[in-house]
Design an enzyme around this catalytic site. Structure first.
Site, short mmCIF file in Angstrom:
data_model
loop_
_atom_site.label_atom_id
_atom_site.label_comp_id
_atom_site.label_asym_id
_atom_site.label_seq_id
_atom_site.Cartn_x
_atom_site.Cartn_y
_atom_site.Cartn_z
N LYS A 201 62.69 31.97 -47.48
CA LYS A 201 62.05 32.40 -48.95
C LYS A 201 61.38 33.62 -48.53
O LYS A 201 60.18 33.42 -47.99
CB LYS A 201 61.65 31.16 -49.68
CG LYS A 201 61.12 31.74 -51.05
CD LYS A 201 60.81 30.38 -51.74
CE LYS A 201 60.28 30.95 -53.15
NZ LYS A 201 59.74 29.72 -54.09
N LYS A 255 66.85 33.42 -50.26
CA LYS A 255 66.30 33.75 -51.58
C LYS A 255 65.30 34.86 -51.31
O LYS A 255 64.55 34.78 -50.41
CB LYS A 255 65.36 32.57 -52.14
CG LYS A 255 64.90 32.84 -53.70
CD LYS A 255 64.46 31.63 -53.86
CE LYS A 255 63.64 31.82 -55.10
NZ LYS A 255 62.44 30.80 -55.34
C1 PBG Z 1 58.45 28.26 -56.91
C2 PBG Z 1 59.90 29.13 -56.98
C3 PBG Z 1 59.99 30.37 -57.28
C4 PBG Z 1 61.34 30.65 -57.63
C5 PBG Z 1 61.90 29.11 -57.48
N1 PBG Z 1 61.12 28.50 -57.17
C6 PBG Z 1 59.00 31.54 -57.66
C7 PBG Z 1 58.00 31.66 -56.44
O1 PBG Z 1 57.98 31.15 -55.17
O2 PBG Z 1 56.71 32.31 -56.66
C8 PBG Z 1 61.91 31.99 -58.16
C9 PBG Z 1 63.18 31.86 -58.76
C10 PBG Z 1 63.35 33.08 -59.55
O3 PBG Z 1 62.83 34.10 -59.36
O4 PBG Z 1 64.35 33.22 -60.21
N2 PBG Z 1 58.32 27.61 -55.72
#
Ligand code: PBG
Length: 329
Positions: A201, A255
């Site tokens: 991520k 992601k």
């Molecule tokens: C939180 C989380 C995030 C997303 C999914 N779970 C945001 C972040 O890490 O700030 C992002 C999903 C999206 O942007 O569609 N842990």
């Protein structure tokens, strides 16, 4: 490896007719490829638009039944629940995450009661919906603590498993959390609860609209760079994945999605495990706003989603998952 030569070989021959193009197509999408994210809120009979994401709403729990029923009818294998937590329930430690009557827990109970195993439910494991500073873990001197955060995540995971969650998805990027969560699930009789690790991520600005959707946008202090990955790196992605597989992840997530197709492909080719891609909120908003403004044709949706499959993703988390009739035959 490539044989043949013009003029005896003409690749345009097989592109000439629709039947022939269909015959040789290498990738396709079906509803089985999609996971639908759903934002939930407190209250009754409400469907509130997320301003920064055209066509995406936050739903109260009484509205979920219809939504989940439709997802099942559409043939989707799984939904993902994301809570919009009221500000008064947020604090420095994110304690609402461990409240068995929090939004996610109530949603899990009601969906499982009504639909049993007709559809899988995935839940994020992270503290950001619940902390007053918007970070995914506990913070000390502006640093997100690792091991102390894991202790909470282990409890959050167990609670969600007890409430009926099928797939736990740690999205926090702490080191070592998959192993500890797996161990605690096994010890407590949840050997069959799956873990989908957000193993790769990136610290990304493409998450902006999501933070708006879950109400953490204006709260977030600083950025998430001391735990989420640097977008300049790809070798590090392989290290993250191999650790999480060893610790017991059933599937891994990459992601954001489209800007990271190289990573999806790298992970698939190196590990041959189920890879899920997340077409995140920023990607969705850019496409949808471009389409709505008439800047670009809506066929870009299919084109971008097929790209995930071509790169090697088994499934895609997408805010288009409840709108498949718009672009799949
Ligand atoms: C939180 C989380 C995030 C997303 C999914 N779970 C945001 C972040 O890490 O700030 C992002 C999903 C999206 O942007 O569609 N842990």
């Amino acid at each position: 490896m490539i044989t043949g030569k013009y003029p005896s070989l003409r690749l345009r021959r097989s592109r000439k007719n629709d039947w022939s193009r269909r015959l040789i197509e290498e990738n396709n999408l079906t509803p089985n490829d999609f996971i639908l994210p759903i934002f939930i809120i407190e209250g009754k009979n409400k469907k509130i638009p997320v301003k920064s994401m055209p066509g995406v709403y936050r739903y109260t729990l009484d509205k979920l039944v219809y939504l989940v029923h439709k997802a099942i009818k559409d043939g989707l294998p799984m939904i993902a629940l994301f809570p919009y937590t009221e500000k008064k329930k947020k604090n420095l430690l994110g304690t609402e995450a461990l409240n068995e009557n929090n939004l996610v827990c109530r949603a899990l109970r009601s969906i499982k009661k009504r639909f049993k195993n007709e559809i899988g439910i995935m839940c994020d494991v992270a503290l950001d919906p619940y902390t007053s500073h918007g970070h995914d873990g506990l913070v000390k001197s502006e640093y997100v603590l690792n091991d102390e955060t894991i202790d909470v995540l282990v409890n959050q995971s167990l609670l969600q498993a007890q409430m009926g969650c099928d797939v736990l998805a740690p999205s926090d990027m702490m080191d070592g959390r998959i192993g500890k969560i797996r161990k605690s699930l096994d010890k407590n009789g949840y050997q069959m609860t799956q873990i989908l690790s957000y193993a790769v991520k990136y610290a990304s600005s493409f998450y902006g609209p999501f933070r708006d959707a879950v109400g953490s946008k204006n709260l977030l202090k600083g950025n998430k760079k001391n735990y989420q990955m640097d977008f300049r790196n790809s070798n590090e992605a392989l290290r993250e994945i191999s650790l999480d597989i060893k610790e017991g992840a059933d599937m891994v997530m990459v992601k954001p999605g489209l800007p990271y197709l190289d990573i999806i492909k790298l992970v698939k080719e190196n590990f041959r495990i189920p890879v899920v891609a997340y077409q995140v909120s920023g990607e969705y908003s850019l496409l949808s706003n471009g389409i709505n403004k008439g800047l670009i044709d809506k066929s870009v949706i299919l084109e971008s989603l097929i790209a995930f499959k071509r790169a090697g993703a088994n499934a895609i988390v997408s805010y288009y998952a409840d709108k498949l009739h718009n672009f799949l035959e």
